[in-house]
Design an enzyme around this catalytic site. Structure first.
Site, PDB file in Angstrom:
ATOM      1  N   SER A 162       0.836  -1.195   0.000  1.00 14.02           N
ATOM      2  CA  SER A 162       0.000   0.000   0.000  1.00 14.02           C
ATOM      3  C   SER A 162       0.876   1.252   0.000  1.00 14.02           C
ATOM      4  O   SER A 162       1.679   1.437  -0.910  1.00 14.02           O
ATOM      5  CB  SER A 162      -0.966  -0.044   1.188  1.00 14.02           C
ATOM      6  OG  SER A 162      -1.971   0.927   1.063  1.00 14.02           O
ATOM      7  N   ASP A 210      -9.382  -5.173  -5.453  1.00 14.00           N
ATOM      8  CA  ASP A 210      -8.893  -4.120  -4.567  1.00 14.00           C
ATOM      9  C   ASP A 210      -9.609  -2.811  -4.888  1.00 14.00           C
ATOM     10  O   ASP A 210      -9.418  -2.244  -5.967  1.00 14.00           O
ATOM     11  CB  ASP A 210      -7.384  -3.965  -4.742  1.00 14.00           C
ATOM     12  CG  ASP A 210      -6.735  -3.100  -3.676  1.00 14.00           C
ATOM     13  OD1 ASP A 210      -7.438  -2.259  -3.082  1.00 14.00           O
ATOM     14  OD2 ASP A 210      -5.530  -3.270  -3.432  1.00 14.00           O
ATOM     15  N   HIS A 241      -7.527  -5.528  -0.970  1.00  6.27           N
ATOM     16  CA  HIS A 241      -6.375  -4.751  -0.533  1.00  6.27           C
ATOM     17  C   HIS A 241      -5.648  -5.394   0.649  1.00  6.27           C
ATOM     18  O   HIS A 241      -4.439  -5.214   0.804  1.00  6.27           O
ATOM     19  CB  HIS A 241      -6.822  -3.330  -0.163  1.00  6.27           C
ATOM     20  CG  HIS A 241      -5.686  -2.371  -0.003  1.00  6.27           C
ATOM     21  ND1 HIS A 241      -4.823  -2.050  -1.033  1.00  6.27           N
ATOM     22  CD2 HIS A 241      -5.246  -1.663   1.090  1.00  6.27           C
ATOM     23  CE1 HIS A 241      -3.925  -1.189  -0.607  1.00  6.27           C
ATOM     24  NE2 HIS A 241      -4.158  -0.941   0.668  1.00  6.27           N
TER      25      HIS A 241
END
Length: 418
Positions: A162, A210, A241
């Protein structure tokens, strides 16, 4: 007392055994001389998918300081094989490595890497700060950590999830000597990452479902990676995610060959990524095959290529006002074959789909294409986009590669859209 015939037979047998042993020793010595970083037995589909590799591991806690907030180091215990390649891992925004990525440490270490998972100085640090801390972690690992003598300071990589994945890509831009950068669902809100100047082999791994770092966002990053740098993108089917914060065998069987290739120069592992040997659980995949590590051993065939052909623009490259342009380069060549690469660039307007055509020369044929769909009619080769690389913003680029038989030549390319 043994009879003379038996003694002669035993002596002959011992000579054969010693000869075989010397032959095997010579073979392994030659392989080691070709690549002193090669570690472990010859890999198989089963071995790269295993949850543990061939090496026993240990781990230690790293105290805070040295530019980051401490963490954990995982390493092979074997000291007989010399130093190891290493990778530093940083978590995403508001996350802790101990909670979300610690599962990766012993897994990767057992395949022959030193792994340093770091905690950030603040859980709300942005991508830029995470990049700074990743590089500080590598400096600590190679210069003052208790395991510094186990690490090859010239074979280092970075990885993150991320915002940590965005930090990973930023770290690669700052330190071009890195051997690998792996972004796991790499993204930072409001930050469009442009990797057009990177010199570091880069892999992106993302999730099909995601909603935070969407496939289109990752596609945008991937499109900026330069054709001159090895790169790959794997999208994991059904993953969201947070899939990267839990043990993920699909991710690891792709990641391990990548790290082996670019941290260890070990082209025994290219067979798993070029083409993707096991596409189970992968919704899309793209790579600049054959994924040859810079300065490392070349992919087969390993014959001396002829003198390079001077590079000149394709003589029929359309003007920039056209819907798209296509340019060609010969990546590698050998007796009887070559590897080519074509870069497709959108014109002044966005396009949704492209088609590249050219005429094959005498004796030429195409045996394999990646990142495109091939059809042939007579001597004309036609390559169309695949599902994930057909949509290009104005002036954006993508590309495809192929293996050909015959002698390389600069083809006359045409590009049309759709």
């Amino acid at each position: 007392m043994p009879r003379p015939g038996i003694v002669k037979w035993l002596t002959a047998g011992l000579a054969v055994i010693l000869g075989l042993a010397m032959s095997i020793t010579t073979q392994y010595a030659a392989e080691a001389a070709d690549n002193p970083y090669q570690r472990g037995p010859d890999p198989t589909l089963a071995s790269v998918a295993a949850t543990r590799g061939p090496f026993a591991t240990a781990q230690a806690t790293v105290p805070a300081g040295n530019g980051f907030n401490g963490g954990y180091v995982y390493y092979p215990t074997d000291t007989s094989l010399g130093t190891w390649g290493a990778v530093a891992i940083v978590p995403g925004y508001s996350a802790l490595f101990a909670d979300e990525e610690a599962w990766m440490g012993p897994w990767l270490a057992s395949f022959g890497f030193v792994v340093l998972g770091i905690e950030t100085n603040s859980r709300t640090d942005g991508a830029d700060a995470r990049a700074t801390q990743l590089l500080a972690a590598l400096d600590y690992l190679t210069q003052s950590s208790p395991v510094r003598h186990r690490v090859d300071a010239n074979r280092l990589g970075v990885m993150g999830h991320s915002a940590g994945g965005a930090g990973t890509l930023m770290a690669a831009l700052r330190r071009p000597s890195l051997k690998s950068a792996v972004g796991l669902a790499p993204g930072a809100p409001g930050n469009s990452l442009n990797m057009s100047t990177t010199q570091v082999p880069t892999m992106l791994i993302s999730g099909q479902n995601d909603g935070t770092v969407t496939p289109s966002y990752v596609q945008g990053i991937y499109n900026t990676l330069p054709a001159t740098v090895e790169h790959a993108w794997a999208e994991l089917a059904g993953n969201d995610h947070l899939s990267f914060t839990r043990p993920n065998p699909t991710e690891m069987r792709i990641l391990i060959p990548w790290l082996k290739i670019f941290l260890d120069n070990d082209t025994r592992y290219t067979q798993f990524l070029c083409p993707l040997a096991d596409s189970t659980g992968v919704s899309r995949y793209s790579a600049t095959c054959p994924l040859v590590p810079p300065g490392g051993p070349t992919a087969p065939p390993t014959v001396t290529p002829p003198p390079p052909t001077p590079t000149t623009p394709s003589p029929t490259t359309p003007p920039t006002s056209a819907a798209c342009t296509a340019t060609y380069r010969t990546v590698n060549s050998w007796s009887g074959g070559f590897q080519g690469e074509v870069t497709v660039t959108a014109g002044r307007a966005a396009i949704n789909g492209w088609t590249v055509r050219w005429d094959l020369g005498n004796g030429q044929s195409i045996s394999q294409v990646w990142n495109g769909t091939l059809s042939t009619s007579g001597s004309t080769a036609t390559v169309r986009n695949v599902s994930y690389n057909g949509s290009l913003a104005p002036a954006a680029s993508t590309g495809f590669g192929f293996l050909g038989t015959g002698a390389p030549a600069i083809p006359r390319l045409t590009c049309t859209s759709p």
